[in-house]
Design a protein around this motif. Structure first.
Motif, short mmCIF file in Angstrom:
data_model
loop_
_atom_site.label_atom_id
_atom_site.label_comp_id
_atom_site.label_asym_id
_atom_site.label_seq_id
_atom_site.Cartn_x
_atom_site.Cartn_y
_atom_site.Cartn_z
N CYS A 31 56.41 -59.12 90.91
CA CYS A 31 57.80 -59.19 91.30
C CYS A 31 58.59 -58.52 92.77
CB CYS A 31 59.34 -59.25 89.92
SG CYS A 31 58.85 -59.74 88.29
N SER A 32 59.00 -59.46 93.21
CA SER A 32 59.38 -59.36 95.08
C SER A 32 60.20 -57.37 94.43
CB SER A 32 60.01 -60.42 95.24
OG SER A 32 61.66 -60.26 94.37
N LYS A 33 61.13 -57.44 92.97
CA LYS A 33 61.10 -56.35 93.44
C LYS A 33 60.79 -55.22 93.24
CE LYS A 33 66.69 -56.50 93.64
NZ LYS A 33 67.87 -56.88 92.87
N LYS A 34 60.44 -54.10 93.63
CA LYS A 34 59.34 -52.96 92.66
C LYS A 34 60.45 -52.37 91.25
CE LYS A 34 57.87 -51.53 97.01
NZ LYS A 34 58.04 -50.84 98.60
N VAL A 35 59.81 -51.48 91.04
CA VAL A 35 60.33 -51.12 89.42
C VAL A 35 60.50 -49.12 90.35
CG1 VAL A 35 59.96 -50.02 87.49
CG2 VAL A 35 59.09 -52.48 88.34
N CYS A 36 61.88 -49.30 89.65
CA CYS A 36 62.40 -47.75 90.31
C CYS A 36 62.14 -47.11 88.95
CB CYS A 36 63.77 -47.45 91.20
SG CYS A 36 63.28 -48.05 92.73
N TRP A 37 62.16 -45.96 88.76
CA TRP A 37 61.31 -45.27 87.41
C TRP A 37 63.46 -44.72 86.84
CZ3 TRP A 37 59.49 -46.38 83.34
CH2 TRP A 37 58.47 -46.87 83.04
N THR A 38 64.06 -44.37 85.73
CA THR A 38 64.64 -43.34 85.93
C THR A 38 64.44 -41.70 85.24
OG1 THR A 38 65.22 -43.43 84.18
CG2 THR A 38 66.38 -45.04 84.99
N ASP A 39 65.18 -40.60 85.67
CA ASP A 39 65.53 -39.89 85.27
C ASP A 39 64.34 -39.26 83.34
OD1 ASP A 39 66.22 -38.46 87.60
OD2 ASP A 39 68.06 -38.00 86.39
N TRP A 40 63.94 -38.47 83.64
CA TRP A 40 63.58 -38.51 82.32
C TRP A 40 64.48 -38.24 81.07
CZ3 TRP A 40 59.44 -40.23 79.65
CH2 TRP A 40 58.18 -40.25 81.12
N PHE A 41 64.77 -38.33 79.79
CA PHE A 41 65.22 -38.17 79.38
C PHE A 41 65.60 -37.45 77.42
CE2 PHE A 41 67.57 -41.66 81.50
CZ PHE A 41 68.79 -41.19 82.97
N ARG A 69 67.62 -36.83 75.10
CA ARG A 69 69.10 -36.74 73.54
C ARG A 69 68.76 -35.34 72.53
NH1 ARG A 69 70.21 -39.72 70.59
NH2 ARG A 69 72.61 -38.80 70.47
N ASP A 70 67.66 -36.40 72.38
CA ASP A 70 67.95 -35.53 70.54
C ASP A 70 66.47 -34.78 70.22
OD1 ASP A 70 68.60 -35.12 68.11
OD2 ASP A 70 67.65 -37.80 67.26
N LEU A 76 71.85 -42.96 75.37
CA LEU A 76 71.39 -41.96 76.57
C LEU A 76 72.20 -42.85 77.78
CD1 LEU A 76 67.98 -42.57 76.19
CD2 LEU A 76 68.94 -40.46 76.47
N ARG A 77 72.97 -43.59 77.44
CA ARG A 77 73.74 -44.87 78.29
C ARG A 77 74.99 -43.90 78.47
NH1 ARG A 77 72.79 -50.62 78.52
NH2 ARG A 77 71.38 -50.62 80.29
N ASN A 78 75.42 -43.84 77.06
CA ASN A 78 77.03 -42.95 77.68
C ASN A 78 77.25 -41.37 77.35
OD1 ASN A 78 78.63 -44.75 76.09
ND2 ASN A 78 78.04 -44.73 73.94
N GLU A 79 75.30 -41.11 77.78
CA GLU A 79 75.49 -39.52 77.95
C GLU A 79 74.99 -39.35 79.40
OE1 GLU A 79 73.39 -37.94 74.94
OE2 GLU A 79 74.49 -39.02 73.33
N ASN A 80 74.44 -40.33 79.70
CA ASN A 80 74.09 -40.41 80.74
C ASN A 80 74.44 -41.65 82.50
OD1 ASN A 80 71.92 -38.63 81.62
ND2 ASN A 80 71.66 -39.72 79.45
#
Ligand SMILES: [Ca+2]
Ligand SMILES: [Ca+2]
Ligand SMILES: [Ca+2]
Length: 243
Positions: free
Chosen positions: A148-158, A160-161, A175-179
């Motif tokens: 894809c024309s848009k590159k992939v950007c990785w989130t931090d590592w999570f 939670r459990d 994970l969304r709720n907590e971050n």
């Protein structure tokens, strides 16, 4: 350019497992892992870079323009584009889009288009046109994220459990709720590795996963393991870069 080349270990196992699975289904899934057969949406770019997707996620490639309307017409065929831009177009594109160089969609022009499909690509023949000449077109294709024309950007590592209780629950919603604001709307990939060094990719641990999906997250349930315990995993998500 291959957009994911910088990613050393991608274990983007994509399962859309909404309902709990029966034990025998889990076993057949893990058997399929170990054999690693070709499956829909399976992308293999390099031995260490494999992405499995049962629901292929698609996005658009860059625009390609390899021809102009002189000499018979504007031919943006897949065979020609693949020669000119090797590795930049996936094997079986899910869609094609063609516009004039100024951005007008092909079907909004006066031109009669001879072909515009994912097998041949795009062909506009001058002889089919009232005025004897096609516009100059560019095309792009719908492919899995590495193209894809848009590159992939990785989130931090999570993480939670931990595996105590019923298992290791790293669901996207929790994970969304907590971050807040740290995970994009529609992740393309999920990567799960053991929490501690040497960070073994989840698919190499031999454990069975209840959920492993970029749109739902990751869950290892103790009851799905013959040992009745899960390792502790951490996850991260591959998102389209926002620039
Ligand atoms: Ca062209
Ligand atoms: Ca737990
Ligand atoms: Ca964990």
């Amino acid at each position: 350019m291959i957009k994911l080349v910088c990613i050393a270990i991608v274990a983007g196992l994509v399962f859309d497992l909404v309902e709990p699975m029966e034990k025998n289904q889990m076993n057949s899934l893990s058997a399929r892992f170990s054999k690693r057969p070709p499956r829909p949406g399976h992308i293999q770019r390099e031995p260490e870079l494999e992405v499995y997707s049962s629901v292929p996620i698609q996005c658009w490639t860059e625009w390609f323009n390899s021809d102009n309307p002189s000499r018979g017409g504007d031919q943006e065929t897949l065979s020609k584009l693949r020669r000119q831009y090797p590795e930049e177009i996936c094997l079986n594109p899910a869609g094609i889009e063609a516009t004039t160089l100024s951005g007008t969609p092909a079907d909004k022009t006066e031109d009669k288009i001879f072909k515009s499909d994912t097998t041949t690509g795009f062909i506009c023949r001058n002889r089919d046109q009232k005025h004897g000449k096609c516009n100059d077109y560019r095309v792009r294709f719908s492919c899995p994220p590495p193209y894809c024309s848009k590159k992939v950007c990785w989130t931090d590592w999570f993480d939670r459990d931990n595996p105590s209780g019923t298992g290791d629950w790293e669901t996207l919603s929790s994970l969304r709720n907590e971050n807040r604001g740290k995970i994009c709307e529609s992740p393309w990939f999920i990567e799960a590795v053991t929490k501690d060094s040497p960070y073994t990719p989840a698919i190499q641990t031999g454990e069975n996963f209840y959920m492993f999906s970029p749109t739902q997250g990751f869950v290892c349930r103790q009851r799905d393991q013959s040992s009745k315990t899960c390792l502790d995993y951490k996850v991260r998500f591959g998102c389209p870069c926002t620039e």
